[in-house]
Design an enzyme around this catalytic site. Structure first.
Site, mmCIF file in Angstrom:
data_model
loop_
_atom_site.group_PDB
_atom_site.id
_atom_site.type_symbol
_atom_site.label_atom_id
_atom_site.label_comp_id
_atom_site.label_asym_id
_atom_site.label_seq_id
_atom_site.Cartn_x
_atom_site.Cartn_y
_atom_site.Cartn_z
ATOM 1 N N ARG C 54 26.781 -76.660 67.344
ATOM 2 C CA ARG C 54 26.372 -76.715 68.754
ATOM 3 C C ARG C 54 26.353 -78.149 69.301
ATOM 4 O O ARG C 54 26.839 -78.405 70.387
ATOM 5 C CB ARG C 54 25.035 -76.028 68.985
ATOM 6 C CG ARG C 54 24.053 -76.181 67.852
ATOM 7 C CD ARG C 54 22.720 -75.554 68.173
ATOM 8 N NE ARG C 54 22.758 -74.102 68.303
ATOM 9 C CZ ARG C 54 22.121 -73.441 69.258
ATOM 10 N NH1 ARG C 54 21.428 -74.075 70.162
ATOM 11 N NH2 ARG C 54 22.165 -72.124 69.295
ATOM 12 N N THR C 55 25.821 -79.055 68.533
ATOM 13 C CA THR C 55 25.800 -80.441 69.027
ATOM 14 C C THR C 55 27.214 -81.000 69.110
ATOM 15 O O THR C 55 27.567 -81.703 70.048
ATOM 16 C CB THR C 55 24.921 -81.321 68.113
ATOM 17 O OG1 THR C 55 23.636 -80.718 68.009
ATOM 18 C CG2 THR C 55 24.764 -82.719 68.671
ATOM 19 N N LYS C 82 28.595 -88.905 50.751
ATOM 20 C CA LYS C 82 28.065 -89.952 49.858
ATOM 21 C C LYS C 82 28.065 -91.302 50.564
ATOM 22 O O LYS C 82 28.952 -91.604 51.342
ATOM 23 C CB LYS C 82 28.935 -90.040 48.609
ATOM 24 C CG LYS C 82 28.724 -88.881 47.679
ATOM 25 C CD LYS C 82 28.127 -89.353 46.350
ATOM 26 C CE LYS C 82 27.627 -88.197 45.517
ATOM 27 N NZ LYS C 82 28.685 -87.316 45.105
ATOM 28 N N ARG C 104 26.646 -87.733 63.246
ATOM 29 C CA ARG C 104 25.583 -86.839 62.798
ATOM 30 C C ARG C 104 25.563 -86.963 61.290
ATOM 31 O O ARG C 104 26.606 -86.818 60.645
ATOM 32 C CB ARG C 104 25.945 -85.414 63.211
ATOM 33 C CG ARG C 104 25.080 -84.344 62.574
ATOM 34 C CD ARG C 104 23.691 -84.320 63.206
ATOM 35 N NE ARG C 104 23.106 -83.003 63.106
ATOM 36 C CZ ARG C 104 22.666 -82.306 64.160
ATOM 37 N NH1 ARG C 104 22.767 -82.786 65.366
ATOM 38 N NH2 ARG C 104 22.134 -81.133 63.999
ATOM 39 N N HIS C 134 17.005 -87.920 67.357
ATOM 40 C CA HIS C 134 18.096 -87.169 67.962
ATOM 41 C C HIS C 134 17.996 -87.449 69.461
ATOM 42 O O HIS C 134 17.545 -86.623 70.237
ATOM 43 C CB HIS C 134 17.923 -85.682 67.656
ATOM 44 C CG HIS C 134 19.113 -84.842 67.990
ATOM 45 N ND1 HIS C 134 20.223 -85.344 68.640
ATOM 46 C CD2 HIS C 134 19.373 -83.541 67.749
ATOM 47 C CE1 HIS C 134 21.108 -84.359 68.791
ATOM 48 N NE2 HIS C 134 20.620 -83.261 68.256
#
Ligand SMILES: [Zn+2]
Lengths: 180, 434, 321
Positions: C54-55, C82, C104, C134
């Site tokens: 969604r983001t 990583k 993200r 956020h």
């Protein structure tokens, strides 16, 4: 620095432009006035009230911010957006009069035409400006001009309106700061 | 015969004396040395300098065997000599783990071969540092390395019964268990001190109680079985209180503090720069002040570096993925001078105790920590305490560059380190081969 | 403003300017032509190293409405998650001439780290970093509150906002506490003590364990997602008990003031923190939050990328163009 237009000239120009707009469009039925922020928006309001006096009825008046359509965004620091307020009847099929303070390269008006296209399809788009200082870079002309002011590129034109600046005047400044 | 005359230096007791070293021992200390050998001695100009006995580190990660990309016994020894140390204690968390006589002897011999400082291996408490089965503590004690300090450092001996047995078992050879106090269930995925800063940064908190609960438990265990406990890297005000209480009761516990916990605080994590990520974590200013006070009043016995080298890639990443640890051998004395001496909390004599005499006593290193006295082994550190230097991670002797002090200006420049009459670091004239 | 990394970095004026710009962007989204030429020729990378469809699509829609070129770089569970390779990724993106990276990541501080790394020159926008922040979610929440309760302009002075649930693990809560309080709202955090961070007393918010007592005072109620797994880490005994004390249900809905709104950053756990009835009620603005998200993200992209700060002072001509 010199005064290119004192208050009385500005007032006279607005009155004249208002009459010309009515004459060209056969009255006020079909017209919508859109001022380009910041000073064009105030000029639009003044012209709207002139027309209202002459015609005895209100004409639709709004604002059109063109920032998002500018072609010089990358050359400046980011700028805030001014509101775009389209009168409730919209612009579809209307005779839209764009109103700005100073007419120069023509790039602002090019951006305004793009911005307008995203809102709707007017019947005609006309342009009213308080000062035309020349030096066009695009094939665009004004329909209504308050004053033709011959300038050099080194000069700058400053419009002051009482709503924002406490005084009505157009100034011609000799040595504009030129970079590049 | 080799002879050195350290001339014009000041001793920790603030008296100005010349020191004559003949072969491996200090042969004369006097305002004006009279021995005949002085005539042929190499003169070391120690004006403006303080002459200290060689520093002893009880907590060093040398990474060899297994992680020679981050440090070796040789490179770690070089860093130690440069920092004024004449002895280090190599922690057991190598690959393979130092949990057998074979591994500790290997490390011991590498140290001897390098010859820049004494390298005393620390043996693991449990096999593989897993906290389950005791390692062969007796075999390590009777090996050539003569191990007396045992630690699972990096891990906590968290099982109370395993800890009890280890404490009991090492009594037969006067060993000591050095505990890395960290309750693992309270610190799963923990990233930094739990408090105001962690709440803001969204980094998982590492509560002080996770350290203090183990300290308290182990002190009671040591008392119960009448054994000897050493607490590694104390970091909290609460921990200092508990140790102070234990000492007042006569319990046989000693404790250490690292230079970085004496100077740095958890708000450095706001940079998200993993160079400040360390286990145990940097704490608050209140903790730092309590640690300084504890070190000054003797509640905390020693300063130990917890020198923990890591390769660049283990620190050049986001905080959560980065390795814990900081290097510290080369900056330890300077940080102690700044936080403890220049702040008037401690005298140089106390520095000698906390960084040389006491760590040697706890580790049972009879060759070290003998002070500056006639007949003692000539383990000597000469430091110009009036000069300052800027820490530069690119100029360290360690193989790794993870110093949290990079860019800081610190007081105290080590100009010469000497191990049993042999110069191991010369900051003024020439580099000594390692 | 070069990056948007956290609300903490944002001034009151900057926050308001984002909301005001978003207001204009919303107009574009509502018009017949949903595309502006503003960011033509700019390359934006959606670097989503943690799943969040969604983001990601919200940012993608925002970028595309401004005519930017969007490259999606998603890698879940691969080597990219990583640490070491975030550096390699940054170098790759830099080499590709990226103007902005929207990141993200599951690690707190990763956006900050990327922005301050020597390998990235472009703008960095934090689309959620671990349990840290956020910021665009908070901005869209503030935008939504302002639109419904403050006449769509100015700040949020005097508004009472409740944030309910897993504050401890919530980057949405962190950003919202900072932003809403910065804009003049009173924020109350409502959660069991296990789901509040140690140190919360330093936050610009009050804390309450009593949901029922707080509800009648609230103008906006923000429900946070509670993950079922938390139960296994002893944060609360059972999901039933959680829902009973901290879930939004029909009974609690009746305690809410007449014009108050219900928000949720999504995705929802219907039946745990919020019942379907509440989520779908007339008070709920949850779907609208999604829509406002695009406008707010357009505003952020515009403000970060449209201008050039380098020649900010140089060009002064054409003032009258
Ligand atoms: Zn340790």
């Amino acid at each position: 620095m010199s005064i290119a237009m004192p208050a009385v000239d500005i007032s006279r120009a607005i009155t004249r432009i208002s009459h010309e707009i009515l004459e060209r469009n056969g009255g006020s039925d079909s017209i919508t006035l859109l001022g380009i922020p910041t000073r064009g928006a105030h000029l639009a309001k003044r012209i709207a009230s002139q027309i209202a006096q002459i015609e005895g009825r209100e004409v639709p008046v709004g604002t059109l911010d063109i920032t998002l359509h500018r072609d010089d965004l990358r050359m400046r620091p980011p700028r805030g957006l001014a509101p775009t307020l389209i009168p409730t009847q919209g612009i579809e099929g209307r005779d839209v009069i764009l109103i700005d303070d100073v007419f120069y390269s023509g790039r602002t008006i090019r951006a305004a035409l793009d911005a307008l296209g995203e809102i709707g399809r007017p019947r005609t788009v006309q342009l009213a400006v308080l000062v035309d200082r020349g030096h066009r870079e695009l094939p665009i002309r004004a329909d209504f001009v308050g004053k033709n002011l011959p300038t050099s590129r080194l000069q700058s034109v400053k419009v002051h309106l009482s709503e924002l600046d406490g005084i009505d005047e157009v100034l011609l400044e000799e040595e504009a700061v030129i970079s590049q | 015969m080799s002879a050195y005359l350290i001339s014009g230096g000041t001793l920790a007791d603030n008296t100005q004396k010349d020191i004559l070293i003949v072969d491996e021992v200090i042969s004369e200390i006097a305002t004006k040395v009279v021995s005949a050998s002085a005539a042929s001695a190499v003169v070391i100009d120690a004006r403006d300098c303080i002459v200290l006995p060689g520093l002893v580190d009880l907590h060093t990660h040398l990474r060899e065997p297994g992680r020679e990309d981050s440090e070796t016994v040789a490179s770690g020894s070089r860093a130690a000599a440069r920092g004024g140390f004449t002895a280090v204690s190599a922690m057991a968390n190598t690959f393979p783990v130092a949990d057998t006589a074979g591994v500790v002897e290997q490390v011991y011999r590498l140290g001897q071969a390098t010859g820049l400082c004494d390298v005393f291996p620390i043996g693991a408490v449990t096999q593989g540092l897993l906290g389950k089965q005791l390692a062969e503590l007796g075999a390590m004690a009777s090996s050539a390395a003569r191990v007396r300090v045992f630690s699972d450092d990096g891990n906590c001996v968290s099982d109370a019964m395993v800890m009890r047995r280890a404490l009991e078992y090492v009594k037969q050879f006067s060993g000591v268990i050095a505990q890395h106090a960290q309750d693992p269930t309270l610190t799963v995925d923990a990233q930094m001190n739990e408090g105001v800063i962690s709440s803001r940064l969204g980094l998982k908190g590492w509560p002080a109680v996770a350290e203090e609960a183990i300290i308290a438990r182990d002190i009671l265990l040591a008392d119960h079985v009448q054994s000897r406990l050493h607490i590694c890297h104390l970091t909290t005000a609460g921990g200092v209180e508990i140790v102070r209480w234990a000492k007042a009761r006569g319990i046989n516990v000693t404790a250490e503090v690292t230079p970085h916990h004496l100077l740095l605080t958890d708000d450095l994590a706001t940079s998200y720069d993993p160079v400040f990520k360390v286990n145990p974590p940097l704490r608050t200013l209140k903790d730092v002040m309590a640690l300084r006070e504890g070190l000054a009043d003797g509640t905390i016995d020693i300063v130990a570096t917890d020198h923990a080298p890591h390769p660049t890639e283990s620190k050049e990443c986001e905080w959560q993925s980065a390795a814990f640890g900081m290097i510290g051998l080369e900056s330890a004395l300077s940080v102690v001078q700044q936080t403890m001496v220049d702040s008037s909390l401690m005298t140089w004599e106390q520095v000698v105790d906390r960084m040389s005499v006491a760590p040697a006593r706890i580790g049972g290193y009879s060759n070290q920590g003998q002070g500056i006295r006639v007949g003692a082994a000539a383990n000597i550190t000469i430091v110009n305490s009036k000069k300052k230097w800027r820490v530069d991670k690119d100029l360290v002797a360690s193989r790794s560059r993870n110093t949290p002090f990079h860019g800081m200006e610190l007081p105290g420049v080590v100009i010469c380190t000497m191990l049993r009459g042999k110069i191991t670091f010369d900051g003024q004239m020439r580099a000594v081969n390692g | 403003m070069k990056h948007l990394l956290s609300i903490e970095d944002l001034s009151y004026e900057e926050a308001l300017s984002i909301l005001d710009t978003a207001h204009e962007m919303a107009r574009v989204s509502d018009g017949p032509v949903k595309k502006l030429p503003t960011l033509r020729g700019r390359t934006i990378v959606n670097l989503f190293l943690e799943d969040s469809t969604r983001t990601r699509i919200s940012f993608e829609a925002a970028a595309k409405r401004l005519s930017a070129d969007v490259i999606n770089f998603a890698a879940k569970g691969s080597s990219v998650s990583k640490g070491e390779s975030l550096k390699d990724t940054a170098q790759t993106l830099q080499a590709m001439g990226t103007d902005a990276v929207i990141i993200r990541h599951s690690a707190s501080g990763s956006a900050h780290w990327l922005a301050h790394s020597p390998w990235m020159n472009g703008s960095v926008i934090n689309a959620g970093d671990g349990t840290h922040e956020h910021p665009t979610q908070a901005l869209l929440d503030a935008f939504t509150i302002r639109k419904h309760l403050c006449g769509g302009a100015g700040d949020l002075g005097g508004m009472n906002v409740g944030i309910v649930g897993d504050v401890l693990h919530s980057r949405v809560a962190r950003s919202n506490v900072l932003l809403l309080s910065k804009l003049g709202a009173n924020v109350v955090l409502i959660a069991p003590p296990t789901l509040l961070p140690v140190g919360v007393e330093s936050w610009p918010a009050t804390v309450s364990y009593d949901f029922n007592r707080e509800i009648p005072k609230l103008d906006a109620l923000m429900m946070l997602r509670v993950q079922q797994e938390r139960m296994n880490d002893y944060f609360f005994p059972t999901s039933r008990e959680y829902a009973q004390y901290f879930g939004l249900n029909r009974d609690r809905l009746t305690l809410l003031k007449q014009n108050s709104i219900i928000m949720h950053p999504g995705p929802m756990n219907r039946g745990l923190e919020i019942t379907a009835e509440c989520a779908d009620s007339a008070r709920s603005v949850i779907v609208e939050q999604v829509k406002n998200g695009v406008s707010v993200r357009m505003a952020v992209l515009y403000l970060l990328l449209a201008g050039s700060s380098e020649i900010a002072s140089a060009v002064n001509a054409e003032v009258n163009a």
